[in-house]
Scaffold this motif. Structure first.
Motif, short mmCIF file in Angstrom:
data_model
loop_
_atom_site.label_atom_id
_atom_site.label_comp_id
_atom_site.label_asym_id
_atom_site.label_seq_id
_atom_site.Cartn_x
_atom_site.Cartn_y
_atom_site.Cartn_z
N ALA A 1 5.10 4.28 -6.44
CA ALA A 1 6.47 3.81 -6.82
C ALA A 1 7.12 2.91 -8.13
O ALA A 1 7.60 3.10 -8.91
N VAL A 2 5.99 2.99 -8.46
CA VAL A 2 5.88 1.95 -10.42
C VAL A 2 5.31 2.89 -11.51
O VAL A 2 4.35 2.68 -12.05
N LYS B 1 0.88 -1.23 0.27
CA LYS B 1 -0.10 0.27 -0.12
C LYS B 1 0.74 1.37 -0.31
O LYS B 1 0.49 2.13 -0.41
N GLU B 2 1.45 1.43 0.53
CA GLU B 2 2.47 2.28 1.01
C GLU B 2 3.32 2.89 -0.42
O GLU B 2 3.38 3.75 -1.29
N LEU B 3 4.24 1.45 -1.16
CA LEU B 3 4.54 1.82 -2.69
C LEU B 3 2.70 1.77 -3.22
O LEU B 3 3.50 2.91 -4.69
N ILE B 4 1.88 1.61 -3.46
CA ILE B 4 1.09 2.38 -4.27
C ILE B 4 0.76 3.63 -3.88
O ILE B 4 0.66 4.28 -5.12
N ASP B 5 0.54 4.13 -2.96
CA ASP B 5 0.33 5.50 -2.37
C ASP B 5 1.57 6.35 -2.82
O ASP B 5 1.01 7.75 -2.88
N GLU B 6 2.51 6.06 -2.95
CA GLU B 6 3.85 6.74 -3.36
C GLU B 6 3.76 6.66 -4.77
O GLU B 6 4.83 7.41 -5.15
N GLY C 1 2.20 -0.88 -13.19
CA GLY C 1 2.13 0.30 -13.56
C GLY C 1 3.46 0.96 -14.30
O GLY C 1 4.10 0.36 -15.68
N GLU C 2 2.86 2.55 -15.20
CA GLU C 2 3.45 3.31 -16.34
C GLU C 2 5.10 2.92 -16.16
O GLU C 2 5.56 3.25 -16.49
#
Length: 337
Positions: A145-146, A138-143, A250-251
Motif C-alpha cells: 500500500a505504500v 501486515k495486510e497493508l504491507i503485503d498489498e 515506503g517508496e
C-alpha cells in the motif's frame, strides 16, 4: 468437559491479570488449582480476591512437587523462567510463559529444546502480531500500500523508566530489566512475524553511572533478511509522553503503528490519516488459544521456538559488538510462519 488444572506462579501485574480477568472468562474450562508468590501478604490478598480454593505456596518447587497440574502460567521475573519451566516439563506439565523466554540465550535455547522434547505445549505470551491493528498493518504491507519498503524507525522512548505502574525490585536492573527486554521484545517478535527474519544487528547502548542499572539510551539498526534497515531509538528521558511506535517508509508513502494500537497511513509522515483495524473474529487473548489447543481444538500460539528467535535478536541488541553482528546462524527458520 473436565477442567484443566492451572497454577499461576508470580502475582505481579501479569499474574494478577490472569487470575482476575482471564481465568474468570474461561471458568468453564479451567480451574485455578494453585497460586505461588514469594510475598505471603500479596499471595493471600490476591487469592482471597480471586475466590475459589487454590492451594497457596511461596516456593514454586514445593508447589510443582505437591500439586497435580495440567498447565502452569509463569509470570515471575525473567531470571526465574528457566528453572520453573524446566521443572514443569520434568513433571509433564504444559507451560505458558511470559516473555522474554529466558534471561539469556543459552537458557532460551535449552528451554526450547526441553519444550520440544517434552511432548507438552510450550507457549510464550506473545500476542502483539494478532492485534487487529497489526493484522491490518501486515495486510497493508503485503498489498504494498505504500510501495516497496525503503526503511523503518522503531521508537522505544519513555519519559521515565520504569513507568509509574511498573515499580518492582528487578525491572530497572541491567541483569533482567530495562525497556529493551520488557517492551522491545514485543516489537522484535512482531517485526519477525510481519516482515520476516532480522538477520543482523548493530547497537550502541548508554548506561547510568550505577553499574547495576539498565540502559538509558539506545541507538541501533536491526537489518532484515532483505537488507531493509530498522533504525531503533530508545531513551528513558523523552520530553513529553512516551512513544512506542514503528514507522514504515515506503517508496509511495508511510504507514505508522503509533503507541501500540493507532495505525496511520499517508503520502508522508506529516500527512497521515487513521486507518481502521482489521475486521475479523478476535483471536485474543492468547490464553484462549492455549485452552483451545489443550482441549483438542485448532488454535494459534507462539511457542518456545518463537521465543528463542526473539531472544537471539534481543541479546544481540543488549550486547553490542563491533559493527553489525550476523545472527543468521543462530536463528530457527522453521519458527517463521
Amino acid at each position: 468437559m473436565t477442567k484443566l488444572r492451572l497454577a499461576v506462579i508470580g502475582l505481579g501485574h501479569m499474574g494478577k491479570h490472569m487470575i482476575h480477568r482471564w481465568i474468570p472468562q474461561f471458568a468453564g474450562q479451567v480451574e485455578l488449582a494453585a497460586l505461588c508468590d514469594n510475598e505471603e501478604d500479596r499471595l493471600h490478598r490476591e487469592a482471597e480476591a480471586a475466590g475459589g480454593s487454590p492451594k497457596l505456596y511461596t516456593d514454586y518447587r514445593t508447589m510443582l512437587e505437591e500439586v497435580q497440574l495440567d498447565l502452569v502460567y509463569i509470570a515471575v521475573p525473567p531470571s526465574m523462567h528457566y528453572d520453573v519451566a524446566r521443572i514443569a516439563f520434568q513433571k509433564g506439565i504444559h507451560v505458558f510463559c511470559e516473555k522474554p523466554l529466558a534471561n539469556n540465550l543459552e537458557e532460551a535455547k535449552h528451554l526450547m529444546e526441553l519444550g520440544e522434547q517434552s511432548g507438552r505445549l510450550h507457549a510464550i505470551h506473545f500476542s502483539f502480531p494478532l492485534d487487529p491493528e497489526v493484522l491490518k498493518l501486515k495486510e497493508l504491507i503485503d498489498e504494498q500500500a505504500v510501495g516497496p519498503i525503503k526503511s523503518m524507525n522503531l521508537y522505544l522512548e519513555f519519559p521515565q523508566w520504569p513507568r509509574a505502574w511498573q515499580h518492582n525490585p528487578w525491572i530497572t536492573t541491567r541483569h533482567e530489566g530495562g525497556y529493551l527486554l520488557e517492551v522491545g521484545i514485543h516489537w522484535i517478535h512482531m517485526i519477525q512475524q510481519v516482515f520476516g527474519p532480522i538477520t543482523q544487528v548493530m547497537s550502541e547502548i548508554e548506561y547510568p553511572t550505577d553499574g547495576r542499572q539498565c540502559e538509558s539510551r539506545v541507538r541501533a539498526i536491526m537489518r532484515l533478511h532483505n537488507n531493509i534497515d530498522i533504525h531503533v531509538s530508545g531513551t528513558d528521558h523523552r520530553v513529553g509522553e512516551e512513544r512506542v511506535s514503528l514507522v514504515v517508509h515506503g517508496e509511495k508513502g508511510t504507514v505508522a503503528l503509533e503507541n501500540w494500537s493507532n495505525l496511520y497511513m499517508g503520502a508522508t509522515e506529516a500527512e497521515m490519516s487513521p486507518v481502521p483495524p482489521a475486521e475479523e473474529e478476535g483471536r485474543l487473548p492468547i490464553f484462549k488459544q492455549v485452552l483451545r489447543i489443550l482441549n483438542g481444538e485448532p488454535g494459534q500460539i507462539y511457542d518456545f521456538c518463537d521465543g528463542y528467535n526473539a531472544q537471539v535478536v534481543l541479546e544481540a541488541l543488549r550486547k553490542p559488538g563491533e559493527g553489525f553482528t550476523d545472527i543468521r546462524a543462530q536463528l530457527l527458520q522453521a519458527a517463521y510462519k
